[in-house]
Design an enzyme around this catalytic site. Structure first.
Site, PDB file in Angstrom:
ATOM      1  N   GLU A 144      -7.571   6.162 -12.653  1.00 14.66           N
ATOM      2  CA  GLU A 144      -6.521   5.131 -12.738  1.00 14.66           C
ATOM      3  C   GLU A 144      -6.307   4.697 -14.194  1.00 14.66           C
ATOM      4  O   GLU A 144      -5.185   4.416 -14.605  1.00 14.66           O
ATOM      5  CB  GLU A 144      -6.877   3.896 -11.899  1.00 14.66           C
ATOM      6  N   TRP A 147      -4.111   7.210 -15.697  1.00 12.05           N
ATOM      7  CA  TRP A 147      -2.696   6.974 -15.343  1.00 12.05           C
ATOM      8  C   TRP A 147      -2.093   5.950 -16.300  1.00 12.05           C
ATOM      9  O   TRP A 147      -0.954   6.077 -16.739  1.00 12.05           O
ATOM     10  CB  TRP A 147      -2.566   6.434 -13.910  1.00 12.05           C
ATOM     11  N   TRP A 175      23.904   3.161  -5.757  1.00 12.14           N
ATOM     12  CA  TRP A 175      23.102   2.108  -5.133  1.00 12.14           C
ATOM     13  C   TRP A 175      24.002   1.164  -4.350  1.00 12.14           C
ATOM     14  O   TRP A 175      25.144   0.927  -4.742  1.00 12.14           O
ATOM     15  CB  TRP A 175      22.348   1.309  -6.207  1.00 12.14           C
ATOM     16  N   ASN A 210      -2.212  -2.625  -5.233  1.00 10.56           N
ATOM     17  CA  ASN A 210      -1.480  -1.408  -5.610  1.00 10.56           C
ATOM     18  C   ASN A 210      -0.839  -0.672  -4.434  1.00 10.56           C
ATOM     19  O   ASN A 210       0.308  -0.250  -4.504  1.00 10.56           O
ATOM     20  CB  ASN A 210      -2.414  -0.448  -6.357  1.00 10.56           C
ATOM     21  N   TRP A 228      16.210   0.641  -8.658  1.00 13.72           N
ATOM     22  CA  TRP A 228      14.798   0.364  -8.959  1.00 13.72           C
ATOM     23  C   TRP A 228      14.642  -0.622 -10.117  1.00 13.72           C
ATOM     24  O   TRP A 228      13.655  -1.344 -10.203  1.00 13.72           O
ATOM     25  CB  TRP A 228      14.027   1.672  -9.225  1.00 13.72           C
ATOM     26  N   TRP A 251       7.578   2.315 -11.059  1.00 16.26           N
ATOM     27  CA  TRP A 251       8.876   2.118 -10.374  1.00 16.26           C
ATOM     28  C   TRP A 251       9.647   3.432 -10.344  1.00 16.26           C
ATOM     29  O   TRP A 251      10.238   3.794  -9.321  1.00 16.26           O
ATOM     30  CB  TRP A 251       9.699   0.998 -11.027  1.00 16.26           C
TER      31      TRP A 251
HETATM   32  C1  LIG Z   1       5.794  -0.515  -8.418  1.00 23.60           C
HETATM   33  C2  LIG Z   1       4.501  -0.681  -9.212  1.00 23.60           C
HETATM   34  C3  LIG Z   1       4.487  -1.477 -10.356  1.00 23.60           C
HETATM   35  C4  LIG Z   1       3.318  -1.612 -11.103  1.00 23.60           C
HETATM   36  N1  LIG Z   1       3.334  -2.416 -12.236  1.00 23.60           N
HETATM   37  C5  LIG Z   1       2.230  -2.497 -13.009  1.00 23.60           C
HETATM   38  C6  LIG Z   1       2.222  -3.297 -14.192  1.00 23.60           C
HETATM   39  O1  LIG Z   1       3.214  -3.940 -14.559  1.00 23.60           O
HETATM   40  N2  LIG Z   1       1.067  -3.350 -14.911  1.00 23.60           N
HETATM   41  C7  LIG Z   1      -0.047  -2.654 -14.546  1.00 23.60           C
HETATM   42  O2  LIG Z   1      -1.069  -2.741 -15.252  1.00 23.60           O
HETATM   43  N3  LIG Z   1      -0.066  -1.873 -13.450  1.00 23.60           N
HETATM   44  C8  LIG Z   1       1.032  -1.782 -12.672  1.00 23.60           C
HETATM   45  N4  LIG Z   1       0.992  -1.010 -11.529  1.00 23.60           N
HETATM   46  C9  LIG Z   1      -0.207  -0.188 -11.241  1.00 23.60           C
HETATM   47  C10 LIG Z   1      -1.266  -0.829 -10.341  1.00 23.60           C
HETATM   48  O3  LIG Z   1      -0.676  -1.312  -9.157  1.00 23.60           O
HETATM   49  C11 LIG Z   1      -2.017  -1.966 -11.018  1.00 23.60           C
HETATM   50  O4  LIG Z   1      -2.517  -1.530 -12.265  1.00 23.60           O
HETATM   51  C12 LIG Z   1      -3.210  -2.434 -10.178  1.00 23.60           C
HETATM   52  O5  LIG Z   1      -2.794  -2.795  -8.893  1.00 23.60           O
HETATM   53  C13 LIG Z   1      -3.871  -3.625 -10.855  1.00 23.60           C
HETATM   54  O6  LIG Z   1      -4.931  -4.101 -10.068  1.00 23.60           O
HETATM   55  P1  LIG Z   1      -6.438  -3.918 -10.545  1.00 23.60           P
HETATM   56  O7  LIG Z   1      -6.561  -4.419 -11.942  1.00 23.60           O
HETATM   57  O8  LIG Z   1      -7.306  -4.488  -9.496  1.00 23.60           O
HETATM   58  O9  LIG Z   1      -6.546  -2.321 -10.613  1.00 23.60           O
HETATM   59  P2  LIG Z   1      -7.678  -1.262 -10.265  1.00 23.60           P
HETATM   60  O10 LIG Z   1      -7.276  -0.588  -9.002  1.00 23.60           O
HETATM   61  O11 LIG Z   1      -9.048  -1.819 -10.336  1.00 23.60           O
HETATM   62  O12 LIG Z   1      -7.469  -0.186 -11.432  1.00 23.60           O
HETATM   63  C14 LIG Z   1      -8.051  -0.374 -12.738  1.00 23.60           C
HETATM   64  C15 LIG Z   1      -7.001  -0.329 -13.811  1.00 23.60           C
HETATM   65  O13 LIG Z   1      -6.409   0.972 -13.865  1.00 23.60           O
HETATM   66  C16 LIG Z   1      -5.029   0.851 -14.239  1.00 23.60           C
HETATM   67  N5  LIG Z   1      -4.194   1.370 -13.142  1.00 23.60           N
HETATM   68  C17 LIG Z   1      -4.498   1.392 -11.816  1.00 23.60           C
HETATM   69  N6  LIG Z   1      -3.511   1.974 -11.111  1.00 23.60           N
HETATM   70  C18 LIG Z   1      -2.561   2.318 -12.018  1.00 23.60           C
HETATM   71  C19 LIG Z   1      -1.294   2.956 -11.915  1.00 23.60           C
HETATM   72  N7  LIG Z   1      -0.793   3.380 -10.734  1.00 23.60           N
HETATM   73  N8  LIG Z   1      -0.565   3.118 -13.035  1.00 23.60           N
HETATM   74  C20 LIG Z   1      -1.035   2.709 -14.240  1.00 23.60           C
HETATM   75  N9  LIG Z   1      -2.225   2.120 -14.405  1.00 23.60           N
HETATM   76  C21 LIG Z   1      -2.980   1.924 -13.315  1.00 23.60           C
HETATM   77  C22 LIG Z   1      -4.761  -0.635 -14.454  1.00 23.60           C
HETATM   78  O14 LIG Z   1      -4.917  -0.927 -15.826  1.00 23.60           O
HETATM   79  C23 LIG Z   1      -5.837  -1.290 -13.586  1.00 23.60           C
HETATM   80  O15 LIG Z   1      -6.162  -2.590 -13.989  1.00 23.60           O
HETATM   81  C24 LIG Z   1       2.149  -0.891 -10.731  1.00 23.60           C
HETATM   82  C25 LIG Z   1       2.174  -0.108  -9.570  1.00 23.60           C
HETATM   83  C26 LIG Z   1       3.331  -0.010  -8.818  1.00 23.60           C
HETATM   84  C27 LIG Z   1       3.326   0.884  -7.588  1.00 23.60           C
END
Ligand SMILES: Cc1cc2nc3c(=O)[nH]c(=O)nc-3n(C[C@H](O)[C@H](O)[C@H](O)COP(=O)(O)OP(=O)(O)OC[C@H]3O[C@@H](n4cnc5c(N)ncnc54)[C@H](O)[C@@H]3O)c2cc1C
Length: 320
Positions: A144, A147, A175, A210, A228, A251
């Site tokens: 993650e 990503w 849209w 997420n 979007w 997105w």
């Molecule tokens: C539509 C949408 C919008 C999102 N917008 C954001 C946003 O503005 N900022 C953001 O940091 N993340 C975003 N995410 C990714 C992800 O949902 C969040 O990073 C995550 O839910 C944060 O919770 P956590 O810190 O407990 O993450 P954990 O699940 O513990 O993951 C650890 C870290 O990994 C990174 N990470 C995890 N999943 C992703 C991912 N899919 N893409 C990129 N990095 C990721 C983040 O930095 C996160 O804090 C988005 C996902 C979706 C589907």
């Protein structure tokens, strides 16, 4: 800022901090940026194995800087910050949670993700410390973090994504952009419990799980045929962990318009997602007190009809 400081004879230096590897450090053999995640992550991991995690001693530099200035650092209140209404999760890497992450991360009813996004976004935790923890505790969690760096290099190398689709043919989609439906989506009143629970969690806490982010984003774009960018802007306003490259990349992934996006014809069924990831409706009941009563709204669209309408809108845009 750099120019203004320079013209006053004040030095300005930048340092790598937010990521382990910057936009030009992980490139394809032909020197171009990656646009597909799997080969990018493979190269990222290879570089990690060769270079290791290089830590910087940023604190001593900062302390020297503060010591060398006469003026004292202003407090947060002095520069205009006030206490917000949301509680902020701690910046601690919880080892047991990360160890179990691969099995539990998809269930929004469990408190099973790190909640470090906010700290990574504001730099109140070191991404290097997180990567070291990921290497030790969970390859899935580390993935993650890759990503995150993938989307950062996409924004840096393809800045057009900020305003338009990564793949420009997706900008031809017609849209519907129904404002009343958009408002229902924002308020969590679509009649799809997983979507509504997520949108209410977002408004009430500044966070959304997420898995649920994926469901609500897919629903807005595919079921409601709303651009979007409307959803992206709402998330940007509400999410405490809002970060432009991850928000935009995810997105566009949900819309099918981005790099390495899910194909547009893969359309989540929100009811199915709820059955699979919240089988006891723990998460849904937490955020929707009126769930299961007549006060809860009827669905604003019917899944099969909405799915057909979406496929036809995407197909006609992509073949024109
Ligand atoms: C539509 C949408 C919008 C999102 N917008 C954001 C946003 O503005 N900022 C953001 O940091 N993340 C975003 N995410 C990714 C992800 O949902 C969040 O990073 C995550 O839910 C944060 O919770 P956590 O810190 O407990 O993450 P954990 O699940 O513990 O993951 C650890 C870290 O990994 C990174 N990470 C995890 N999943 C992703 C991912 N899919 N893409 C990129 N990095 C990721 C983040 O930095 C996160 O804090 C988005 C996902 C979706 C589907």
């Amino acid at each position: 800022m750099a120019e203004a400081l320079k013209s006053s004879g004040i030095g300005f230096e930048t340092f790598k901090d937010q990521v382990l590897f910057e936009a030009d450090e992980i490139l394809k053999p032909d020197g171009k940026p990656y646009v597909v995640f799997t080969p990018y992550s493979k190269k990222w991991l290879e570089k990690l194995n060769t270079d290791g995690v290089v830590q910087f001693d940023s604190e001593s530099g900062l302390n020297n800087f503060i010591a060398s200035t006469d003026s004292k650092m202003p407090s947060l209140q002095e520069i205009g910050f006030t206490v917000g209404r949301f509680s902020i999760p701690g910046s601690i890497i919880m080892e047991d949670l990360i160890k179990n992450y691969a099995e539990t991360r998809n269930f929004p009813g469990l408190d099973s993700t790190s909640r470090l996004g906010l700290h990574l976004r504001f730099g109140t935790i070191s991404v290097r410390d997180c990567i070291i923890a990921g290497m030790k505790l969970s390859a899935v969690w580390l993935n993650e973090l890759i990503w995150r760096e993938f989307f950062m290099q996409i924004l840096a190398n393809f800045p057009h994504v900020e305003k338009s689709a990564f793949r420009n043919e997706y900008d031809r989609i017609q849209w519907l952009n129904d404002e009343a439906l958009f408002e229902k989506w924002c308020d969590g009143r679509t009649g799809y419990p997983m979507v509504d629970a997520g949108m209410r969690e977002l408004s009430q806490t500044g966070f959304m799980h997420n898995r649920v982010r994926m469901v609500v984003a897919g629903f807005l774009v595919k079921h409601l045929l709303i651009d979007w960018r409307w959803g992206e802007a709402w998330f940007a306003e509400k999410l405490l962990d809002f970060e432009l490259s991850s928000n935009n990349g995810n997105w566009q992934w949900a819309a099918g318009s981005g790099c390495d996006a899910a194909p547009y014809f893969r359309i989540f069924n929100p009811a199915e997602q709820a059955r699979k990831f919240d089988p006891q409706a723990i998460y849904i009941k937490k955020w929707i007190p009126e769930y299961g009563t007549p006060a809860y709204p009827q669905p604003v669209v019917e899944h099969t009809e909405a799915r057909k309408r979406c496929l036809s809108a995407f197909q006609s845009a992509l073949k024109s």
